[in-house]
Design a protein around this motif. Structure first.
Motif, PDB file in Angstrom:
ATOM      1  N   VAL A 114       0.712  -1.115   0.116  1.00  0.00           N
ATOM      2  CA  VAL A 114      -0.045  -0.081   0.148  1.00  0.00           C
ATOM      3  C   VAL A 114       0.767   1.277   0.100  1.00  0.00           C
ATOM      4  O   VAL A 114       1.747   1.412   0.702  1.00  0.00           O
ATOM      5  N   LEU A 122      -1.909  -1.346  -3.953  1.00  0.00           N
ATOM      6  CA  LEU A 122      -2.963  -0.666  -3.662  1.00  0.00           C
ATOM      7  C   LEU A 122      -2.287   0.937  -3.690  1.00  0.00           C
ATOM      8  O   LEU A 122      -1.320   1.093  -3.083  1.00  0.00           O
ATOM      9  N   ALA A 127      -3.034   5.022  -3.803  1.00  0.00           N
ATOM     10  CA  ALA A 127      -4.099   6.219  -3.816  1.00  0.00           C
ATOM     11  C   ALA A 127      -3.886   7.373  -4.700  1.00  0.00           C
ATOM     12  O   ALA A 127      -4.278   8.259  -4.767  1.00  0.00           O
ATOM     13  N   CYS A 155      -7.202   3.158  -4.843  1.00  0.00           N
ATOM     14  CA  CYS A 155      -7.970   2.962  -3.487  1.00  0.00           C
ATOM     15  C   CYS A 155      -7.798   4.349  -2.934  1.00  0.00           C
ATOM     16  O   CYS A 155      -6.610   4.735  -2.478  1.00  0.00           O
ATOM     17  N   MET A 207      -7.567   6.924   0.151  1.00  0.00           N
ATOM     18  CA  MET A 207      -7.210   6.905   1.613  1.00  0.00           C
ATOM     19  C   MET A 207      -7.308   8.017   2.484  1.00  0.00           C
ATOM     20  O   MET A 207      -6.692   7.934   3.564  1.00  0.00           O
ATOM     21  N   ILE A 210     -11.613   2.294   1.797  1.00  0.00           N
ATOM     22  CA  ILE A 210     -10.685   1.135   1.728  1.00  0.00           C
ATOM     23  C   ILE A 210     -11.120  -0.344   1.833  1.00  0.00           C
ATOM     24  O   ILE A 210     -11.118  -1.187   1.468  1.00  0.00           O
ATOM     25  N   ARG A 268     -14.444  -1.241   0.876  1.00  0.00           N
ATOM     26  CA  ARG A 268     -14.831  -1.618  -0.252  1.00  0.00           C
ATOM     27  C   ARG A 268     -13.661  -2.321  -1.113  1.00  0.00           C
ATOM     28  O   ARG A 268     -14.032  -2.894  -2.123  1.00  0.00           O
ATOM     29  N   VAL A 269     -12.663  -1.472  -1.474  1.00  0.00           N
ATOM     30  CA  VAL A 269     -11.629  -2.090  -2.126  1.00  0.00           C
ATOM     31  C   VAL A 269     -11.171  -3.273  -1.584  1.00  0.00           C
ATOM     32  O   VAL A 269     -10.941  -4.487  -2.436  1.00  0.00           O
TER      33      VAL A 269
END
Length: 233
Positions: free
Chosen positions: A6, A33, A35, A54, A56, A65, A67-68
């Protein structure tokens, strides 16, 4: 076990994007992931990894987050945060995600290997070409580097600056180089998607911290680093 790496970088690439990308590339079963905006995500794609967008930040960051995470393919997940500031948001997301599969938030990010890169190295005895690499921010060390170089105007050196920043931060530094009469010895490259291309001919990298991501990038190109100009000038 699927690794989820991330990065919360939004519109400026930082060390978090670098380590998340390298970590995702190093694993066959990894998800990245991001942002980041479209430009940052395209840069990741060109490097060989297609990121999952995503969001964030904001009041409902944990909900977005979750939902992802809910739709990630796989059975078991280890989540590595290369941007530690989103840990609370991811902790909240995991309480909302509602998946039966284990999703573990790991305590710290891994430090990936930085593959060696071939660059051209200068001949011994020539004028030193120094390089500063990073985002130009109010708290970066570039301003001090400029001051230190100004105090060494009588010695041979050139500086290549690779990075970008807001005008309100960069403009005073540019003005200071003129006041110190060293502006013509500094090359301002701006943002570079591949910083290794800018390392050709560089004799020394200037870093704020010898354990930083930038220091590891210089090491990958076998370029020596310093934190203080008194080490070489």
């Amino acid at each position: 076990m699927i690794q989820v790496h991330v990065t919360a970088d939004t519109n400026v690439w930082s060390g978090a994007s670098t380590t998340a990308l390298l970590s995702a590339r190093a694993s066959e079963d990894a998800i990245l992931l991001s942002a980041g905006n479209a430009d940052l995500r395209r840069r990741m794609e060109r490097a060989g990894v297609t990121p999952v967008a995503c969001p964030m930040t904001g009041w409902f960051a944990s909900l977005g987050i979750s939902r992802v995470l809910r739709h990630l393919p796989g059975q078991e997940f280890e989540i590595y945060l290369h941007s530690p500031q989103v840990r609370a948001a991811f902790g909240g997301a995991l309480r909302l995600v509602g998946r039966p599969e284990p999703m573990r938030l790991m305590p710290e990010r891994p430090m990936p290997d930085f593959p060696e890169v071939e660059v051209s190295h200068p001949e011994p005895g020539g004028e030193p070409l120094l390089m500063w690499l990073g985002n130009i921010t109010p708290d970066c060390n570039l301003r001090q580097v400029i001051e230190d170089l100004g105090a060494r105007a009588g010695k041979p050196w050139r500086l290549r600056v690779v990075g970008q920043g807001e005008a309100k931060t960069v403009s005073p530094i540019l003005k200071r180089t003129k006041a110190l009469a060293i502006a013509d010895r500094i090359e301002w490259v701006g943002m570079s998607e591949n910083p290794y291309e800018q390392m050709n001919g560089v004799s020394t990298g200037i870093v704020a911290d010898k354990e930083s991501i930038v220091a590891r990038e210089f090491a990958a190109a076998r370029i020596p680093i310093i934190t203080n100009l008194s080490e070489i000038l």
